[in-house]
Scaffold this motif. Structure first.
Motif, PDB file in Angstrom:
ATOM      1  N   UNK A  51       0.825  -1.208   0.000  1.00 36.04           N
ATOM      2  CA  UNK A  51       0.000   0.000   0.000  1.00 36.04           C
ATOM      3  C   UNK A  51       0.857   1.256   0.000  1.00 36.04           C
ATOM      4  N   UNK A  52       2.004   1.207   0.663  1.00 35.60           N
ATOM      5  CA  UNK A  52       2.897   2.369   0.670  1.00 35.60           C
ATOM      6  C   UNK A  52       3.335   2.742  -0.741  1.00 35.60           C
ATOM      7  N   UNK A  53       3.673   1.745  -1.560  1.00 30.37           N
ATOM      8  CA  UNK A  53       4.105   2.021  -2.934  1.00 30.37           C
ATOM      9  C   UNK A  53       2.987   2.672  -3.732  1.00 30.37           C
ATOM     10  N   UNK A  54       1.758   2.186  -3.566  1.00 33.77           N
ATOM     11  CA  UNK A  54       0.633   2.759  -4.301  1.00 33.77           C
ATOM     12  C   UNK A  54       0.355   4.190  -3.837  1.00 33.77           C
ATOM     13  N   UNK A  55       0.461   4.420  -2.536  1.00 35.44           N
ATOM     14  CA  UNK A  55       0.243   5.775  -2.037  1.00 35.44           C
ATOM     15  C   UNK A  55       1.326   6.729  -2.546  1.00 35.44           C
ATOM     16  N   UNK A  56       2.554   6.211  -2.644  1.00 36.01           N
ATOM     17  CA  UNK A  56       3.640   7.056  -3.165  1.00 36.01           C
ATOM     18  C   UNK A  56       3.344   7.505  -4.590  1.00 36.01           C
ATOM     19  N   UNK A  57       2.855   6.598  -5.416  1.00 40.10           N
ATOM     20  CA  UNK A  57       2.557   6.966  -6.804  1.00 40.10           C
ATOM     21  C   UNK A  57       1.551   8.102  -6.868  1.00 40.10           C
ATOM     22  N   UNK A  73       3.847  11.066  -7.918  1.00 41.02           N
ATOM     23  CA  UNK A  73       3.796  10.955  -9.374  1.00 41.02           C
ATOM     24  C   UNK A  73       2.539  11.645  -9.898  1.00 41.02           C
ATOM     25  N   UNK A  74       1.468  11.514  -9.136  1.00 41.29           N
ATOM     26  CA  UNK A  74       0.209  12.132  -9.541  1.00 41.29           C
ATOM     27  C   UNK A  74      -0.528  11.331 -10.585  1.00 41.29           C
ATOM     28  N   UNK A  75      -0.097  10.085 -10.779  1.00 34.53           N
ATOM     29  CA  UNK A  75      -0.734   9.209 -11.752  1.00 34.53           C
ATOM     30  C   UNK A  75      -0.361   7.776 -11.391  1.00 34.53           C
ATOM     31  N   UNK A  76      -0.796   6.830 -12.245  1.00 30.90           N
ATOM     32  CA  UNK A  76      -0.664   5.393 -12.019  1.00 30.90           C
ATOM     33  C   UNK A  76      -1.595   4.941 -10.894  1.00 30.90           C
ATOM     34  N   UNK A  77      -1.988   5.872 -10.048  1.00 35.22           N
ATOM     35  CA  UNK A  77      -2.927   5.658  -8.960  1.00 35.22           C
ATOM     36  C   UNK A  77      -3.865   6.861  -8.929  1.00 35.22           C
ATOM     37  N   UNK A  78      -5.168   6.628  -8.989  1.00 38.14           N
ATOM     38  CA  UNK A  78      -6.127   7.726  -8.909  1.00 38.14           C
ATOM     39  C   UNK A  78      -6.410   8.075  -7.451  1.00 38.14           C
ATOM     40  N   UNK A  79      -7.171   9.128  -7.264  1.00 41.00           N
ATOM     41  CA  UNK A  79      -7.538   9.505  -5.890  1.00 41.00           C
ATOM     42  C   UNK A  79      -8.342   8.393  -5.239  1.00 41.00           C
ATOM     43  N   UNK A  80      -9.210   7.730  -6.013  1.00 39.94           N
ATOM     44  CA  UNK A  80      -9.960   6.592  -5.462  1.00 39.94           C
ATOM     45  C   UNK A  80      -9.024   5.434  -5.134  1.00 39.94           C
ATOM     46  N   UNK A  81      -8.073   5.169  -6.032  1.00 39.70           N
ATOM     47  CA  UNK A  81      -7.090   4.117  -5.765  1.00 39.70           C
ATOM     48  C   UNK A  81      -6.297   4.424  -4.498  1.00 39.70           C
ATOM     49  N   UNK A  91      -7.342   5.986  -1.865  1.00 43.67           N
ATOM     50  CA  UNK A  91      -8.161   5.621  -0.715  1.00 43.67           C
ATOM     51  C   UNK A  91      -8.220   4.105  -0.541  1.00 43.67           C
ATOM     52  N   UNK A  92      -8.221   3.389  -1.664  1.00 39.92           N
ATOM     53  CA  UNK A  92      -8.180   1.923  -1.576  1.00 39.92           C
ATOM     54  C   UNK A  92      -6.864   1.467  -0.952  1.00 39.92           C
ATOM     55  N   UNK A  93      -5.765   2.134  -1.316  1.00 42.81           N
ATOM     56  CA  UNK A  93      -4.461   1.786  -0.737  1.00 42.81           C
ATOM     57  C   UNK A  93      -4.435   2.080   0.759  1.00 42.81           C
ATOM     58  N   UNK A  94      -5.041   3.179   1.162  1.00 40.85           N
ATOM     59  CA  UNK A  94      -5.110   3.497   2.589  1.00 40.85           C
ATOM     60  C   UNK A  94      -5.888   2.425   3.343  1.00 40.85           C
ATOM     61  N   UNK A  95      -6.954   1.929   2.722  1.00 36.37           N
ATOM     62  CA  UNK A  95      -7.724   0.850   3.346  1.00 36.37           C
ATOM     63  C   UNK A  95      -6.904  -0.433   3.417  1.00 36.37           C
ATOM     64  N   UNK A  96      -6.170  -0.723   2.340  1.00 33.24           N
ATOM     65  CA  UNK A  96      -5.333  -1.916   2.304  1.00 33.24           C
ATOM     66  C   UNK A  96      -4.295  -1.884   3.424  1.00 33.24           C
ATOM     67  N   UNK A  97      -3.773  -0.704   3.710  1.00 32.38           N
ATOM     68  CA  UNK A  97      -2.725  -0.572   4.723  1.00 32.38           C
ATOM     69  C   UNK A  97      -3.200  -0.967   6.117  1.00 32.38           C
ATOM     70  N   UNK A  98      -4.505  -1.007   6.326  1.00 34.17           N
ATOM     71  CA  UNK A  98      -5.041  -1.374   7.644  1.00 34.17           C
ATOM     72  C   UNK A  98      -5.352  -2.862   7.763  1.00 34.17           C
ATOM     73  N   UNK A  99      -5.158  -3.611   6.683  1.00 35.07           N
ATOM     74  CA  UNK A  99      -5.559  -5.009   6.657  1.00 35.07           C
ATOM     75  C   UNK A  99      -4.408  -5.917   7.068  1.00 35.07           C
ATOM     76  N   UNK A 105      -5.632  -8.015  -3.592  1.00 40.63           N
ATOM     77  CA  UNK A 105      -6.544  -7.279  -2.723  1.00 40.63           C
ATOM     78  C   UNK A 105      -6.684  -5.827  -3.163  1.00 40.63           C
ATOM     79  N   UNK A 106      -5.560  -5.221  -3.493  1.00 38.29           N
ATOM     80  CA  UNK A 106      -5.573  -3.824  -3.929  1.00 38.29           C
ATOM     81  C   UNK A 106      -6.439  -3.640  -5.164  1.00 38.29           C
ATOM     82  N   UNK A 107      -6.277  -4.501  -6.152  1.00 38.21           N
ATOM     83  CA  UNK A 107      -7.075  -4.385  -7.370  1.00 38.21           C
ATOM     84  C   UNK A 107      -8.555  -4.601  -7.085  1.00 38.21           C
ATOM     85  N   UNK A 108      -8.866  -5.512  -6.194  1.00 37.20           N
ATOM     86  CA  UNK A 108     -10.260  -5.744  -5.826  1.00 37.20           C
ATOM     87  C   UNK A 108     -10.854  -4.509  -5.155  1.00 37.20           C
ATOM     88  N   UNK A 109     -10.101  -3.913  -4.235  1.00 42.76           N
ATOM     89  CA  UNK A 109     -10.580  -2.723  -3.536  1.00 42.76           C
ATOM     90  C   UNK A 109     -10.762  -1.551  -4.495  1.00 42.76           C
TER      91      UNK A 109
END
Length: 468
Positions: free
Chosen positions: A282-288, A292-300, A302-310, A320-324
């Motif tokens: 999740x850290x890598x996705x949040x970094x993007x 980077x401002x891309x490769x991960x949307x604002x919704x993605x 939030x999904x990464x933030x949720x993943x980080x709690x699992x 899991x990330x793709x499902x979220x």
């Protein structure tokens, strides 16, 4: 050898020695020699398909977009029936540009501002002041000269070739590989344009290989440190954890993917176990998203933030990330693309759409780059960077090109793109050194660069590596 002398070699299956590539060697003359730039503009860019704009940049009947490549200006025009035509942007009277930039001829006339000649959206001559004072010419000679046009993935492509290859054939294998991602349904989140003191290929080369990742982007090796890890230079022992990014060359394009080095074995099993934790991925996705401002949307994000709690479980964090991401997007009204993991891996990656476009493709968005050569100076180019995204109805933002004269004058590039931009000028300046002969390429991870030169040689010199 002059540019005209070199041009005489075209079609003879010969490359002048100073421009000849080896199996993994590319001479610097192909980057810094004005004669070679002239050959590219006259022999290469006039023969290939190239993206002029996105379809949404010409939304209405009469909308036009000026695409400039070297000294050639081409106008792309939306027709009354919603189809698209393209023309050389030169009035057939005295050569005046008919359109400049982007806009809309809402009344259906394209007007030359010099003498007032008018053309229909279909390029046909519509009005010539004092026509009876000209000698007679067939009507088509009064009209704008057409350019071949086609569309794919939401882009409008143009070709100046007299009989260009079918666009989808030229793009192969992109149309099939990227069909599930539905790039044509994406829209701009943001887009930026600036000038760089480098050859356009110097810039392209920095974005079509991943070998530079640990040297330029060491923070990407440290997701266990959090969403914004340290960017301190990597010591030699940390390079063992660098991603492996093999090149896949195609007839007209190339692609590289991020994967594990085949000989890695179990030497980094502890690190792999750490990377398999949900919060680390999740850290890598949040970094993007953050840098980077891309490769991960604002919704993605939030999904990464949720993943980080699992907690870790049987399902890999990547899955899991793709499902979220998909669940969240659909819950918020996004017509999210559906695909199998096999389809995802067949299209995901870093694509070089020869000669000027680079696309990093994800399900929810695309990070893109385009590099355009200067008309005269091989040491200058235009650099474009943009992000495309799948949006819910009514959520598409109104965007325009952010024009920055010097990239340093804009502080919104993000940490990772800034690291690349900080290198570009120095890379190209170093090519002029008397101590540097040319590029010596990694046989696994940098052959996308050798491939682009092989493609260029087919058009410039009539040499085809695949004829052997």
């Amino acid at each position: 050898m002059s540019a005209s002398d070199a041009a005489t070699e075209t079609g003879n299956g010969k490359v002048p020695p100073k421009y000849a590539c080896g199996e993994t060697f590319v001479p610097k003359t192909r980057y810094i020699d004005p004669e070679f730039l002239h050959l590219e503009l006259e022999r290469l860019f006039t023969a290939v398909w190239q993206p002029a704009c996105r379809e949404e940049e010409i939304p209405d009947a009469g909308s036009f977009y000026e695409y400039t490549i070297g000294r050639q200006s081409i106008m792309v025009v939306r027709q009354k029936d919603a189809s698209i035509k393209a023309f050389y942007n030169a009035c057939t009277h005295r050569g005046m540009k008919v359109v400049r930039g982007a806009g809309c001829a809402a009344d259906g006339d394209l007007r030359c501002a010099f003498h007032g000649w008018r053309f229909g959206l279909d390029g046909r001559s519509a009005f010539v002041p004092s026509r009876d004072e000209f000698l007679h010419r067939p009507r088509e000679q009064w009209s704008l000269r057409p350019v071949s046009v086609g569309t794919w993935g939401g882009w409008v492509f143009v070709s100046m070739a007299e009989n260009p290859q079918d666009l989808l054939e030229w793009l192969d294998p992109l149309p099939m590989a990227l069909e599930p991602f539905r790039l044509q349904d994406m829209r701009f989140r943001w887009r930026k344009r600036t000038k760089l003191a480098a050859n356009y290929k110097t810039v392209i080369d920095a974005f079509i290989e991943g070998y530079h990742t640990p040297g330029t982007h060491p923070q990407t090796l440290r997701p266990m440190q959090g969403p914004r890890p340290s960017a301190e230079p990597a010591p030699p022992q940390e390079y063992v954890y660098a991603p492996y990014t093999p090149t896949i060359p195609y007839r007209n394009h190339s692609r590289f993917i991020y994967t594990a080095r085949p000989d890695s074995g179990d030497r980094d099993s502890a690190r792999r176990e750490q990377a398999a934790r949900p919060e680390v991925f999740a850290n890598s996705m949040q970094y993007n998203y953050l840098e980077v401002g891309s490769l991960v949307t604002e919704r993605d994000y939030r999904a990464a933030q949720q993943l980080a709690t699992m907690d870790a479980g049987d399902v890999p964090p990547f899955v899991l990330y793709h499902q979220l991401c998909e669940q969240l997007a659909r819950a918020e009204g996004v017509d999210f693309p559906t695909m199998t993991m096999e389809q995802y891996f067949a299209g995901n990656g870093d694509w070089h759409v020869f000669p000027t476009l680079v696309l990093l493709v994800e399900k929810s968005c695309v990070l893109g780059y385009r590099m355009l050569p200067d008309a005269e100076d091989p040491n200058r180019c235009v650099f474009e960077m943009f992000s495309l995204e799948h949006f819910a109805p009514g959520e598409v933002p109104q965007t325009s090109w952010l024009e920055v004269e010097r990239w340093q004058d804009h502080d919104g590039w993000g940490e990772l793109p800034t690291q690349d931009l900080q290198n570009i000028d120095a890379i190209h300046a170093g090519m002029h050194s008397r101590g540097f002969e040319g590029l010596w390429l990694n046989t696994a991870q940098e052959m996308s660069i050798r491939n682009e030169h092989a493609i260029a040689d087919r058009f410039i010199f009539g040499v085809d590596d695949r004829d052997d």
